[in-house]
Design a protein around this motif. Sequence first.
Motif, PDB file in Angstrom:
ATOM      1  N   LEU A   1      -4.260   1.336  -0.223  1.00 55.42           N
ATOM      2  CA  LEU A   1      -3.725   2.687  -0.382  1.00 55.42           C
ATOM      3  C   LEU A   1      -2.968   2.794  -1.700  1.00 55.42           C
ATOM      4  CD1 LEU A   1      -2.097   3.000   3.149  1.00 55.42           C
ATOM      5  CD2 LEU A   1      -4.323   3.873   2.466  1.00 55.42           C
ATOM      6  N   MET A   2      -2.964   3.984  -2.283  1.00 54.37           N
ATOM      7  CA  MET A   2      -2.146   4.247  -3.475  1.00 54.37           C
ATOM      8  C   MET A   2      -0.823   4.842  -2.996  1.00 54.37           C
ATOM      9  SD  MET A   2      -3.600   3.209  -6.189  1.00 54.37           S
ATOM     10  CE  MET A   2      -2.598   3.996  -7.420  1.00 54.37           C
ATOM     11  N   LEU A   3       0.268   4.096  -3.219  1.00 55.68           N
ATOM     12  CA  LEU A   3       1.604   4.523  -2.808  1.00 55.68           C
ATOM     13  C   LEU A   3       2.595   4.183  -3.909  1.00 55.68           C
ATOM     14  CD1 LEU A   3       1.583   2.995   0.788  1.00 55.68           C
ATOM     15  CD2 LEU A   3       1.222   5.384   0.213  1.00 55.68           C
ATOM     16  N   THR A   4       3.784   4.758  -3.816  1.00 58.69           N
ATOM     17  CA  THR A   4       4.873   4.377  -4.715  1.00 58.69           C
ATOM     18  C   THR A   4       5.665   3.279  -4.028  1.00 58.69           C
ATOM     19  OG1 THR A   4       4.986   6.607  -5.620  1.00 58.69           O
ATOM     20  CG2 THR A   4       6.906   5.192  -5.961  1.00 58.69           C
ATOM     21  N   CYS A   5       5.837   2.177  -4.713  1.00 60.18           N
ATOM     22  CA  CYS A   5       6.507   1.017  -4.142  1.00 60.18           C
ATOM     23  C   CYS A   5       8.001   1.294  -3.943  1.00 60.18           C
ATOM     24  CB  CYS A   5       6.320  -0.199  -5.052  1.00 60.18           C
ATOM     25  SG  CYS A   5       7.095  -1.704  -4.422  1.00 60.18           S
ATOM     26  N   ARG A   6       8.525   0.901  -2.796  1.00 65.61           N
ATOM     27  CA  ARG A   6       9.953   1.053  -2.511  1.00 65.61           C
ATOM     28  C   ARG A   6      10.795   0.072  -3.321  1.00 65.61           C
ATOM     29  NH1 ARG A   6      10.440   1.528   4.046  1.00 65.61           N
ATOM     30  NH2 ARG A   6       9.415   3.555   4.242  1.00 65.61           N
ATOM     31  N   HIS A   7      10.194  -1.044  -3.715  1.00 64.33           N
ATOM     32  CA  HIS A   7      10.942  -2.091  -4.413  1.00 64.33           C
ATOM     33  C   HIS A   7      10.991  -1.858  -5.926  1.00 64.33           C
ATOM     34  CE1 HIS A   7      12.666  -6.026  -5.077  1.00 64.33           C
ATOM     35  NE2 HIS A   7      11.696  -6.317  -5.936  1.00 64.33           N
ATOM     36  N   CYS A   8       9.828  -1.692  -6.547  1.00 62.59           N
ATOM     37  CA  CYS A   8       9.777  -1.570  -8.008  1.00 62.59           C
ATOM     38  C   CYS A   8       9.677  -0.131  -8.490  1.00 62.59           C
ATOM     39  CB  CYS A   8       8.627  -2.404  -8.576  1.00 62.59           C
ATOM     40  SG  CYS A   8       6.973  -1.825  -8.126  1.00 62.59           S
ATOM     41  N   GLY A   9       9.326   0.815  -7.601  1.00 66.46           N
ATOM     42  CA  GLY A   9       9.251   2.222  -7.975  1.00 66.46           C
ATOM     43  C   GLY A   9       7.986   2.631  -8.701  1.00 66.46           C
ATOM     44  N   ASN A  10       7.036   1.720  -8.862  1.00 63.62           N
ATOM     45  CA  ASN A  10       5.793   2.030  -9.565  1.00 63.62           C
ATOM     46  C   ASN A  10       4.738   2.549  -8.594  1.00 63.62           C
ATOM     47  OD1 ASN A  10       6.374   1.152 -12.308  1.00 63.62           O
ATOM     48  ND2 ASN A  10       6.532  -0.890 -11.420  1.00 63.62           N
ATOM     49  N   PRO A  11       3.964   3.566  -9.029  1.00 66.32           N
ATOM     50  CA  PRO A  11       2.818   3.976  -8.214  1.00 66.32           C
ATOM     51  C   PRO A  11       1.725   2.921  -8.377  1.00 66.32           C
ATOM     52  CG  PRO A  11       2.966   5.323 -10.191  1.00 66.32           C
ATOM     53  CD  PRO A  11       4.147   4.404 -10.197  1.00 66.32           C
ATOM     54  N   ALA A  12       1.372   2.264  -7.289  1.00 65.24           N
ATOM     55  CA  ALA A  12       0.404   1.159  -7.362  1.00 65.24           C
ATOM     56  C   ALA A  12      -0.377   1.073  -6.066  1.00 65.24           C
ATOM     57  CB  ALA A  12       1.138  -0.157  -7.619  1.00 65.24           C
ATOM     58  N   ALA A  13      -1.445   0.315  -6.109  1.00 68.30           N
ATOM     59  CA  ALA A  13      -2.240   0.060  -4.902  1.00 68.30           C
ATOM     60  C   ALA A  13      -1.436  -0.859  -3.993  1.00 68.30           C
ATOM     61  CB  ALA A  13      -3.561  -0.586  -5.280  1.00 68.30           C
ATOM     62  N   HIS A  14      -1.508  -0.577  -2.700  1.00 67.07           N
ATOM     63  CA  HIS A  14      -0.859  -1.403  -1.685  1.00 67.07           C
ATOM     64  C   HIS A  14      -1.929  -1.827  -0.679  1.00 67.07           C
ATOM     65  CE1 HIS A  14       2.729   0.397  -3.367  1.00 67.07           C
ATOM     66  NE2 HIS A  14       3.494  -0.372  -2.598  1.00 67.07           N
ATOM     67  N   THR A  15      -1.924  -3.086  -0.326  1.00 69.05           N
ATOM     68  CA  THR A  15      -2.878  -3.569   0.670  1.00 69.05           C
ATOM     69  C   THR A  15      -2.219  -3.598   2.035  1.00 69.05           C
ATOM     70  OG1 THR A  15      -2.282  -5.857   0.187  1.00 69.05           O
ATOM     71  CG2 THR A  15      -4.198  -4.972  -0.966  1.00 69.05           C
ATOM     72  N   VAL A  16      -2.938  -3.105   3.022  1.00 73.00           N
ATOM     73  CA  VAL A  16      -2.483  -3.146   4.410  1.00 73.00           C
ATOM     74  C   VAL A  16      -3.140  -4.369   5.031  1.00 73.00           C
ATOM     75  CG1 VAL A  16      -2.378  -1.922   6.606  1.00 73.00           C
ATOM     76  CG2 VAL A  16      -2.332  -0.628   4.462  1.00 73.00           C
ATOM     77  N   LYS A  17      -2.318  -5.290   5.546  1.00 65.21           N
ATOM     78  CA  LYS A  17      -2.824  -6.563   6.057  1.00 65.21           C
ATOM     79  C   LYS A  17      -2.449  -6.763   7.520  1.00 65.21           C
ATOM     80  CE  LYS A  17      -2.269  -8.787   1.561  1.00 65.21           C
ATOM     81  NZ  LYS A  17      -1.655  -9.912   0.858  1.00 65.21           N
ATOM     82  N   LYS A  18      -3.312  -7.507   8.190  1.00 68.26           N
ATOM     83  CA  LYS A  18      -3.067  -7.899   9.581  1.00 68.26           C
ATOM     84  C   LYS A  18      -3.092  -9.425   9.624  1.00 68.26           C
ATOM     85  CE  LYS A  18      -5.184  -7.496  14.180  1.00 68.26           C
ATOM     86  NZ  LYS A  18      -6.310  -6.893  14.921  1.00 68.26           N
TER      87      LYS A  18
END
Length: 95
Positions: free
Chosen positions: A16-33
């Motif tokens: 997903l493309m989200l804004t990171c809570r830690h670094c504040g950059n809009p970046a791809a985030h992987t959802v993992k199980k």
Amino acid sequence: MIIFGTSAYMYQLAILMLTCRHCGNPAAHTVKKYVTKFTLFFVPLFPISTRFAIQCTFCGMEQEVHKEWAEQSQAQAAGAPGGEKYVQAQQASHS
């Protein structure tokens, strides 16, 4: 002699493309199980624990999320135009 133990597996559910809570950059985030399975003679038999997490691909920060959120995000990514559903199983390394 009985040989038993656990094996850890990681499944990548979506990207997903989200804004990171830690670094504040809009970046791809992987959802993992992450699934840990009980093994008997090196054969995985049944899951003993499951957890879900999201990881920023820019800074690498990983945060646990609820199962419902992860499943909703997976369905949203699969239904979005141009979105793809990623299901890649990887066996996690043992430390």
